[in-house]
Design an enzyme around this catalytic site. Structure first.
Site, short mmCIF file in Angstrom:
data_model
loop_
_atom_site.label_atom_id
_atom_site.label_comp_id
_atom_site.label_asym_id
_atom_site.label_seq_id
_atom_site.Cartn_x
_atom_site.Cartn_y
_atom_site.Cartn_z
N ARG A 82 -26.74 -10.21 -2.77
CA ARG A 82 -25.84 -10.35 -1.61
C ARG A 82 -25.22 -11.75 -1.62
O ARG A 82 -24.05 -11.92 -1.35
CB ARG A 82 -26.59 -10.09 -0.30
CG ARG A 82 -25.77 -10.44 0.93
CD ARG A 82 -26.26 -9.80 2.24
NE ARG A 82 -27.70 -9.67 2.35
CZ ARG A 82 -28.54 -10.69 2.57
NH1 ARG A 82 -28.09 -11.92 2.72
NH2 ARG A 82 -29.84 -10.47 2.64
N TYR A 101 -1.50 -4.42 10.87
CA TYR A 101 -2.15 -3.20 10.37
C TYR A 101 -3.01 -2.56 11.49
O TYR A 101 -3.71 -3.27 12.22
CB TYR A 101 -3.02 -3.57 9.16
CG TYR A 101 -3.84 -2.43 8.63
CD1 TYR A 101 -3.24 -1.38 7.93
CD2 TYR A 101 -5.22 -2.37 8.82
CE1 TYR A 101 -3.99 -0.33 7.46
CE2 TYR A 101 -5.97 -1.32 8.34
CZ TYR A 101 -5.35 -0.30 7.66
OH TYR A 101 -6.09 0.74 7.19
N ASP A 116 -2.36 -11.83 5.85
CA ASP A 116 -2.71 -10.58 5.16
C ASP A 116 -1.58 -10.34 4.16
O ASP A 116 -0.46 -10.01 4.53
CB ASP A 116 -2.82 -9.44 6.18
CG ASP A 116 -3.23 -8.12 5.53
OD1 ASP A 116 -2.93 -7.93 4.32
OD2 ASP A 116 -3.82 -7.26 6.22
N LYS A 143 -5.53 -1.41 -2.14
CA LYS A 143 -4.11 -1.09 -2.38
C LYS A 143 -3.68 -1.59 -3.76
O LYS A 143 -4.21 -1.14 -4.74
CB LYS A 143 -3.28 -1.65 -1.24
CG LYS A 143 -3.90 -1.44 0.17
CD LYS A 143 -3.94 0.02 0.59
CE LYS A 143 -4.81 0.26 1.83
NZ LYS A 143 -4.48 -0.54 3.00
C1 PLP Z 1 -5.25 -0.94 4.18
C2 PLP Z 1 -4.96 -2.24 4.83
C3 PLP Z 1 -5.97 -2.98 5.44
C4 PLP Z 1 -7.40 -2.49 5.53
O1 PLP Z 1 -8.00 -2.39 4.29
P1 PLP Z 1 -9.17 -1.33 3.92
O2 PLP Z 1 -9.42 -1.61 2.50
O3 PLP Z 1 -8.62 0.03 4.19
O4 PLP Z 1 -10.32 -1.63 4.81
C5 PLP Z 1 -5.63 -4.21 5.97
N1 PLP Z 1 -4.37 -4.68 5.94
C6 PLP Z 1 -3.37 -3.97 5.38
C7 PLP Z 1 -1.99 -4.54 5.37
C8 PLP Z 1 -3.62 -2.73 4.81
O5 PLP Z 1 -2.62 -2.03 4.27
#
Ligand code: PLP
Length: 377
Positions: free
Chosen positions: A45, A97, A169, A194
């Site tokens: 961890r 998001y 982000d 993504k």
């Molecule tokens: C998908 C997404 C998240 C969350 O990510 P997960 O891997 O689904 O937990 C956060 N910010 C953006 C812009 C996203 O597209």
């Protein structure tokens, strides 16, 4: 090293012990100590060699001091939110998001962390939202699904004047096109599920910080809260990142062609694509990123027509998520943004007829024909 080289050779690109050019998957949860307290790794961890290799490559791609990998994008975002305490206030982009909106409004409030949602593309509104207890400005650029653009440099300047952290982000832009730390941000976040992973086969999140102090704090939080990424998923991400550059180049070209096709189609009322000179924020985006990404949203005027298009496409897969090799299509109002109350959705401009696509790397002619058939039928 330039970015395309960095994706292959950055971080820890081979195994020191064997010379293997692919980092081994270390399925160890604990590690032999050479004497009490004398070790490189202690417990997985706290640190695992495969995760560490991923954390090193993502650190290099974002030009930061340290990278951290988590079991999802939301786990990365929540870890960063643990930097704050009760009584603190955070300013967030208004069309943040959906999961981040839910975290901010339904979880952080339990800990008396106060939030304000602001149109961060307007610096004046950000200034006005700053309170004596404000600690951070949290932005997404471009946003989901309307691709609104925030000027990272401008936000960073406001933050500096007021001693606030800037958290970005960067999921949509990817580190191939945009590096927020270089523009003055303090922390960069990604849903690695993504573009970084890129193959719709792993759920993961990463955070990269720009200072030693934040590196120490975030490592403490990562180890204390514990939502770390496992070694198999870390390896999948390292593998995905190796082709990020070529995927993004291909996606860029496909997306531009599809946006132009949609713009000309009589059933399409409006196209949101930051690559269009007419897109609000186009110039700002161009000043801070080298590409426009693979996301397009377009309004067909009604929920019925939108659902028909979603039902008729064959190559575009009806699914949530984005950023993969395969093209995806979705209806934000009923899917990704369903957890946002209808009233608020409409305020933001997320209409029932708004379709969002994530463009993949298929042959662009097939993609255009697929959309054309669905729109015309
Ligand atoms: C998908 C997404 C998240 C969350 O990510 P997960 O891997 O689904 O937990 C956060 N910010 C953006 C812009 C996203 O597209």
């Amino acid at each position: 090293m330039r970015k395309k080289t960095l994706m292959i050779h950055g971080g820890i690109s081979r195994d020191e012990q064997t010379g293997a050019v692919s980092i081994p998957v270390s399925h160890a949860s604990t590690f032999k100590q050479n004497g009490v307290g004398n070790f490189k790794y202690e417990y997985a961890r706290t640190g695992n060699p495969t995760r560490e290799a991923l954390e090193a490559i993502i650190r290099d791609l974002e030009g930061g001091v340290a990278g951290f990998a988590f079991s999802s994008g939301m786990a990365a975002i929540s870890a960063v939110m643990h930097l704050f305490k009760g009584g603190d206030h955070i300013i967030l982009t208004d069309d943040v998001y959906g999961g981040t909106f839910r975290l901010a409004t339904k979880i952080l409030n339990r800990y008396q962390i106060d939030v304000s949602f602001v149109d961060t593309s307007d610096a004046e509104q950000v200034r006005k939202a700053i309170q004596s207890n404000t600690k951070a400005i949290y932005i997404e650029t471009p946003t989901n699904p309307l691709l609104k653009v925030t000027n990272i440099r401008e936000i960073a300047a406001i933050a500096k004047e007021n001693d606030l952290l800037v958290i970005v982000d960067n999921t949509f832009a990817t580190p191939y096109w945009q590096n927020p730390l270089e523009l003055g941000a303090d922390i960069v976040l990604h849903s690695a599920t993504k573009y970084l992973g890129g193959h719709s086969d792993v759920v993961a999140g990463v955070a990269v910080v720009g200072s030693d102090r934040l590196a120490r704090e975030l490592h403490f939080i990562q180890n204390s809260v514990g939502a770390v990424l496992g070694p198999d998923d870390s390896w999948l991400l390292i593998r995905g990142i190796k082709t990020l550059a070529i995927r993004m180049e291909e996606i860029e070209a496909n997306t531009k062609a599809i946006a132009e096709f949609l713009q000309e189609h009589p059933k399409v009322r409006r196209v949101f694509y930051p690559g269009f000179p007419t897109h609000i924020g186009h110039e700002v985006h161009k000043s801070q990123a080298c590409g426009f990404g693979g996301m397009i949203s377009f309004d067909v005027g009604s929920g019925e027509l939108a659902e028909q298009v979603l039902a008729k496409t064959k190559i575009f897969t009806l699914a949530e998520s984005l950023g993969a090799v395969e093209s995806l299509i979705s209806l934000p109002a009923k899917m990704t943004h369903a957890s946002i109350p209808k009233e608020r959705r409409e305020q933001l401009g997320i209409t029932d007829g708004l379709i969002r696509i994530s463009v993949g790397i298929e042959d662009v002619q097939d993609l255009i024909e697929d959309l054309k058939t669905a729109l015309d039928s």
